[in-house]
Write a protein that holds these residues in place. Structure first.
Motif, PDB file in Angstrom:
ATOM      1  N   ALA A 116      46.464 -34.719 -19.261  1.00 40.60           N
ATOM      2  CA  ALA A 116      47.735 -34.522 -19.963  1.00 40.60           C
ATOM      3  C   ALA A 116      48.368 -35.872 -20.297  1.00 40.60           C
ATOM      4  O   ALA A 116      49.397 -36.257 -19.761  1.00 40.60           O
ATOM      5  N   MET A 117      47.708 -36.595 -21.212  1.00 44.52           N
ATOM      6  CA  MET A 117      48.200 -37.896 -21.650  1.00 44.52           C
ATOM      7  C   MET A 117      48.671 -37.791 -23.093  1.00 44.52           C
ATOM      8  O   MET A 117      48.045 -37.110 -23.905  1.00 44.52           O
ATOM      9  N   SER A 118      49.750 -38.477 -23.404  1.00 44.58           N
ATOM     10  CA  SER A 118      50.221 -38.533 -24.790  1.00 44.58           C
ATOM     11  C   SER A 118      49.280 -39.414 -25.601  1.00 44.58           C
ATOM     12  O   SER A 118      48.421 -40.106 -25.038  1.00 44.58           O
ATOM     13  N   GLY A 119      49.454 -39.421 -26.897  1.00 45.07           N
ATOM     14  CA  GLY A 119      48.665 -40.283 -27.771  1.00 45.07           C
ATOM     15  C   GLY A 119      48.879 -41.750 -27.496  1.00 45.07           C
ATOM     16  O   GLY A 119      48.061 -42.588 -27.880  1.00 45.07           O
ATOM     17  N   GLN A 127      50.137 -29.132 -18.284  1.00 51.09           N
ATOM     18  CA  GLN A 127      49.080 -30.141 -18.177  1.00 51.09           C
ATOM     19  C   GLN A 127      47.733 -29.573 -18.610  1.00 51.09           C
ATOM     20  O   GLN A 127      46.966 -30.238 -19.310  1.00 51.09           O
ATOM     21  N   LEU A 128      47.437 -28.342 -18.233  1.00 56.50           N
ATOM     22  CA  LEU A 128      46.186 -27.717 -18.617  1.00 56.50           C
ATOM     23  C   LEU A 128      46.117 -27.559 -20.133  1.00 56.50           C
ATOM     24  O   LEU A 128      45.099 -27.878 -20.759  1.00 56.50           O
ATOM     25  N   ALA A 129      47.208 -27.100 -20.729  1.00 56.71           N
ATOM     26  CA  ALA A 129      47.244 -26.914 -22.186  1.00 56.71           C
ATOM     27  C   ALA A 129      47.050 -28.240 -22.918  1.00 56.71           C
ATOM     28  O   ALA A 129      46.268 -28.323 -23.877  1.00 56.71           O
ATOM     29  N   GLN A 161      46.239 -19.886 -11.010  1.00 60.89           N
ATOM     30  CA  GLN A 161      47.419 -19.153 -11.485  1.00 60.89           C
ATOM     31  C   GLN A 161      47.630 -19.347 -12.981  1.00 60.89           C
ATOM     32  O   GLN A 161      48.262 -18.518 -13.636  1.00 60.89           O
ATOM     33  N   HIS A 162      47.130 -20.442 -13.519  1.00 62.78           N
ATOM     34  CA  HIS A 162      47.334 -20.771 -14.934  1.00 62.78           C
ATOM     35  C   HIS A 162      46.019 -20.835 -15.711  1.00 62.78           C
ATOM     36  O   HIS A 162      46.000 -21.289 -16.849  1.00 62.78           O
ATOM     37  N   TYR A 163      44.934 -20.381 -15.118  1.00 63.98           N
ATOM     38  CA  TYR A 163      43.616 -20.487 -15.731  1.00 63.98           C
ATOM     39  C   TYR A 163      43.519 -19.714 -17.045  1.00 63.98           C
ATOM     40  O   TYR A 163      42.714 -20.032 -17.905  1.00 63.98           O
ATOM     41  N   LEU A 216      48.987 -36.592 -12.440  1.00 63.24           N
ATOM     42  CA  LEU A 216      48.108 -35.664 -13.142  1.00 63.24           C
ATOM     43  C   LEU A 216      47.452 -34.703 -12.152  1.00 63.24           C
ATOM     44  O   LEU A 216      47.052 -35.103 -11.061  1.00 63.24           O
ATOM     45  N   MET A 217      47.329 -33.428 -12.558  1.00 67.43           N
ATOM     46  CA  MET A 217      46.799 -32.393 -11.682  1.00 67.43           C
ATOM     47  C   MET A 217      45.508 -31.777 -12.168  1.00 67.43           C
ATOM     48  O   MET A 217      44.859 -31.041 -11.423  1.00 67.43           O
ATOM     49  N   VAL A 218      45.124 -32.006 -13.435  1.00 71.32           N
ATOM     50  CA  VAL A 218      43.918 -31.393 -13.975  1.00 71.32           C
ATOM     51  C   VAL A 218      43.258 -32.321 -14.985  1.00 71.32           C
ATOM     52  O   VAL A 218      43.942 -33.078 -15.693  1.00 71.32           O
TER      53      VAL A 218
END
Length: 131
Positions: A37-40, A53-55, A90-92, A121-123
Motif C-alpha cells: 500500500a504505497m502511493s505513487g 491496504q489490500l485494495a 476478514q478482508h480477503y 504495512l500489513m500486506v
C-alpha cells in the motif's frame, strides 16, 4: 498461451485459487516484486486499515501488470504476505472478488510474517503473470 488447471481436489476453487496451473505455448513471463500500500510517490498509505491496504496493494500489482501489457487475467501465481493472517482473512473478499471478476484463480500461497519492510504495512502481494 494455454492454461490447464491442475486440481486433484476441488475445495481450493471455492477459496479462489487452483492447486496448480500448466502454462504452455509461446509466452512472456512477468515476475512482479511485492506490491504494498504505497502511493505513487513511495509513501506508505492506510496505516491500521487492512482492507484499504489490500485494495491498494492489488491496484499497485495491477499497475505493474498493466505497464507490461497484462492484467489480472494473466496472473498465474500470487504470494500473499501479511503481518496478521486472521485480520487478512476478514478482508480477503477484497482480493477474491477482484480475481473472480477477472475469471482467474491463480495458484496462491499465504504466509504470516513478523513484519514487512515498512513497519506500518500489513500486506504484500507478489505475482507471476504469463501472456
Amino acid at each position: 498461451m494455454e492454461r490447464t488447471v491442475v486440481n486433484p481436489w476441488t475445495w481450493s476453487v471455492g477459496m479462489g485459487y487452483n492447486q496448480g496451473e500448466i502454462v504452455s505455448g509461446n509466452a512472456r513471463t512477468l515476475y512482479c516484486s511485492g506490491q504494498t500500500a504505497m502511493s505513487g510517490e513511495g509513501e506508505p498509505q492506510h496505516a491500521d486499515d487492512m482492507a484499504a491496504q489490500l485494495a491498494l496493494s492489488l491496484e499497485n500489482l495491477e499497475a505493474v501488470l498493466g505497464e507490461a501489457g497484462m492484467s489480472l487475467v494473466n496472473l498465474v501465481r500470487l504470494n500473499v504476505y501479511t503481518t496478521d493472517v486472521d485480520l487478512l482473512f476478514q478482508h480477503y473478499g477484497v482480493l477474491a472478488s477482484r480475481l473472480g471478476a477477472a475469471g482467474v484463480a491463480p495458484t496462491t500461497t499465504m504466509l504470516g510474517v513478523t513484519r514487512l519492510a515498512i513497519p506500518t504495512l500489513m500486506v504484500e502481494l507478489e505475482g507471476t503473470a504469463v501472456a
